[in-house]
Design an enzyme around this catalytic site. Structure first.
Site, PDB file in Angstrom:
ATOM      1  N   ASP A  59     -22.250  17.662  57.586  1.00 42.77           N
ATOM      2  CA  ASP A  59     -22.333  16.154  57.622  1.00 42.77           C
ATOM      3  C   ASP A  59     -23.527  16.848  58.628  1.00 42.77           C
ATOM      4  O   ASP A  59     -23.037  17.005  60.013  1.00 42.77           O
ATOM      5  CB  ASP A  59     -21.379  15.116  57.658  1.00 42.77           C
ATOM      6  CG  ASP A  59     -21.801  14.357  57.617  1.00 42.77           C
ATOM      7  OD1 ASP A  59     -20.949  13.176  56.834  1.00 42.77           O
ATOM      8  OD2 ASP A  59     -22.756  13.166  58.426  1.00 42.77           O
ATOM      9  N   ILE A  60     -24.101  15.622  58.560  1.00 42.08           N
ATOM     10  CA  ILE A  60     -25.404  15.967  59.609  1.00 42.08           C
ATOM     11  C   ILE A  60     -25.111  15.113  60.911  1.00 42.08           C
ATOM     12  O   ILE A  60     -25.499  15.669  62.432  1.00 42.08           O
ATOM     13  CB  ILE A  60     -26.851  15.279  59.326  1.00 42.08           C
ATOM     14  CG1 ILE A  60     -28.168  15.783  59.787  1.00 42.08           C
ATOM     15  CG2 ILE A  60     -26.873  13.609  59.259  1.00 42.08           C
ATOM     16  CD1 ILE A  60     -29.691  15.181  59.141  1.00 42.08           C
ATOM     17  N   ASN A  81     -15.546   7.233  50.142  1.00 46.57           N
ATOM     18  CA  ASN A  81     -16.532   6.322  50.692  1.00 46.57           C
ATOM     19  C   ASN A  81     -17.114   5.369  49.248  1.00 46.57           C
ATOM     20  O   ASN A  81     -17.636   6.460  48.642  1.00 46.57           O
ATOM     21  CB  ASN A  81     -17.436   5.954  51.289  1.00 46.57           C
ATOM     22  CG  ASN A  81     -16.436   6.028  53.004  1.00 46.57           C
ATOM     23  OD1 ASN A  81     -15.549   6.379  53.057  1.00 46.57           O
ATOM     24  ND2 ASN A  81     -17.343   6.572  53.246  1.00 46.57           N
ATOM     25  N   GLN A 115     -19.846   3.071  50.845  1.00 44.66           N
ATOM     26  CA  GLN A 115     -20.172   4.341  51.502  1.00 44.66           C
ATOM     27  C   GLN A 115     -22.085   3.676  51.807  1.00 44.66           C
ATOM     28  O   GLN A 115     -22.306   2.750  51.218  1.00 44.66           O
ATOM     29  CB  GLN A 115     -20.906   5.273  50.056  1.00 44.66           C
ATOM     30  CG  GLN A 115     -21.994   4.424  48.956  1.00 44.66           C
ATOM     31  CD  GLN A 115     -21.088   3.597  48.490  1.00 44.66           C
ATOM     32  OE1 GLN A 115     -20.582   2.655  48.519  1.00 44.66           O
ATOM     33  NE2 GLN A 115     -21.396   3.653  46.480  1.00 44.66           N
ATOM     34  N   HIS A 172     -19.560  12.035  47.068  1.00 43.44           N
ATOM     35  CA  HIS A 172     -19.663  13.213  47.668  1.00 43.44           C
ATOM     36  C   HIS A 172     -17.987  13.117  48.769  1.00 43.44           C
ATOM     37  O   HIS A 172     -17.712  11.911  49.135  1.00 43.44           O
ATOM     38  CB  HIS A 172     -20.329  12.992  49.001  1.00 43.44           C
ATOM     39  CG  HIS A 172     -20.809  11.636  49.484  1.00 43.44           C
ATOM     40  ND1 HIS A 172     -21.413  10.017  49.125  1.00 43.44           N
ATOM     41  CD2 HIS A 172     -20.132  11.129  51.210  1.00 43.44           C
ATOM     42  CE1 HIS A 172     -21.319   9.649  50.126  1.00 43.44           C
ATOM     43  NE2 HIS A 172     -20.756   9.800  50.851  1.00 43.44           N
ATOM     44  N   HIS A 199     -16.120  13.787  52.216  1.00 42.87           N
ATOM     45  CA  HIS A 199     -16.071  13.998  52.664  1.00 42.87           C
ATOM     46  C   HIS A 199     -14.663  15.290  53.435  1.00 42.87           C
ATOM     47  O   HIS A 199     -13.459  14.767  52.872  1.00 42.87           O
ATOM     48  CB  HIS A 199     -15.794  12.598  54.262  1.00 42.87           C
ATOM     49  CG  HIS A 199     -16.689  11.809  54.000  1.00 42.87           C
ATOM     50  ND1 HIS A 199     -18.192  12.554  55.530  1.00 42.87           N
ATOM     51  CD2 HIS A 199     -17.503  11.044  52.959  1.00 42.87           C
ATOM     52  CE1 HIS A 199     -18.409  10.717  54.356  1.00 42.87           C
ATOM     53  NE2 HIS A 199     -18.380  10.805  53.445  1.00 42.87           N
TER      54      HIS A 199
HETATM   55  P1  AMP Z   1     -21.351   8.020  53.585  1.00 39.85           P
HETATM   56  O1  AMP Z   1     -20.429   6.567  54.456  1.00 39.85           O
HETATM   57  O2  AMP Z   1     -19.269   7.971  52.991  1.00 39.85           O
HETATM   58  O3  AMP Z   1     -21.815   7.519  52.205  1.00 39.85           O
HETATM   59  O4  AMP Z   1     -21.467   9.161  54.179  1.00 39.85           O
HETATM   60  C1  AMP Z   1     -22.479   9.148  54.194  1.00 39.85           C
HETATM   61  C2  AMP Z   1     -22.311  10.854  55.248  1.00 39.85           C
HETATM   62  O5  AMP Z   1     -23.590  11.345  54.974  1.00 39.85           O
HETATM   63  C3  AMP Z   1     -22.369   9.987  56.742  1.00 39.85           C
HETATM   64  O6  AMP Z   1     -21.556  10.686  57.571  1.00 39.85           O
HETATM   65  C4  AMP Z   1     -23.988  10.465  57.009  1.00 39.85           C
HETATM   66  O7  AMP Z   1     -23.485  11.330  58.409  1.00 39.85           O
HETATM   67  C5  AMP Z   1     -24.540  12.284  56.470  1.00 39.85           C
HETATM   68  N1  AMP Z   1     -25.784  12.672  55.904  1.00 39.85           N
HETATM   69  C6  AMP Z   1     -26.639  11.643  55.393  1.00 39.85           C
HETATM   70  N2  AMP Z   1     -27.932  11.918  55.078  1.00 39.85           N
HETATM   71  C7  AMP Z   1     -27.521  13.536  55.505  1.00 39.85           C
HETATM   72  C8  AMP Z   1     -28.137  14.406  55.357  1.00 39.85           C
HETATM   73  N3  AMP Z   1     -29.787  14.453  55.093  1.00 39.85           N
HETATM   74  N4  AMP Z   1     -27.496  16.164  55.212  1.00 39.85           N
HETATM   75  C9  AMP Z   1     -26.673  15.810  55.838  1.00 39.85           C
HETATM   76  N5  AMP Z   1     -25.491  14.986  55.670  1.00 39.85           N
HETATM   77  C10 AMP Z   1     -25.952  13.191  55.646  1.00 39.85           C
END
Ligand code: AMP
Ligand code: ZN
Length: 108
Positions: A29-30, A84, A89, A95, A97
């Site tokens: 995760d970024i 989520n 989400q 995805h 986590h």
């Molecule tokens: P959600 O709230 O479950 O949709 O989580 C989305 C997750 O994706 C968040 O924790 C972000 O930090 C992560 N995220 C968004 N863009 C990227 C990316 N380019 N690379 C890695 N993680 C990402």
């Protein structure tokens, strides 16, 4: 389709993968919420949990998530598996986590 995780899955965006096979990939995760924070995604665009039509996909995602828990040595360190959905989400591409280590706290 303008989907960030599809772009990652299609290698349009460079990303260091932790795991990859024909259907699933894992990358960090970024914005990690815990020292280990991985995202397990289907390569195919599935908007969210409630729209999964193939139960085998659940099996694949969770087996890989379990492998990640073991790979990161989280079996006895506390971890959380989160999906989520339903508007909670941020990214509309399914995805899972995988987060840890963490202690006994109520899930928020
Ligand atoms: P959600 O709230 O479950 O949709 O989580 C989305 C997750 O994706 C968040 O924790 C972000 O930090 C992560 N995220 C968004 N863009 C990227 C990316 N380019 N690379 C890695 N993680 C990402
Ligand atoms: Zn997508």
């Amino acid at each position: 389709m303008d989907c960030i995780f599809c772009k990652i899955a299609n290698k349009e965006i460079e990303k260091k993968f932790i795991y990859e096979d024909d259907e699933v990939m894992v990358f960090p995760d970024i914005h990690p919420a815990k020292p280990v924070h991985l995202l397990v995604i289907p390569k195919k665009h599935v908007p969210e949990f409630s729209q999964v039509e193939d139960p085998v996909l659940f099996q694949k995602l969770f087996v890989i998530a379990q492998n990640m828990v073991k790979r990161e040595g989280l079996e006895d360190k506390g971890y959380r598996i989160t999906i989520n959905g339903g508007g909670a989400q941020v990214v509309n591409h399914l995805h899972v986590h995988v987060m840890g280590p963490l202690t006994k706290t109520a899930a928020l």
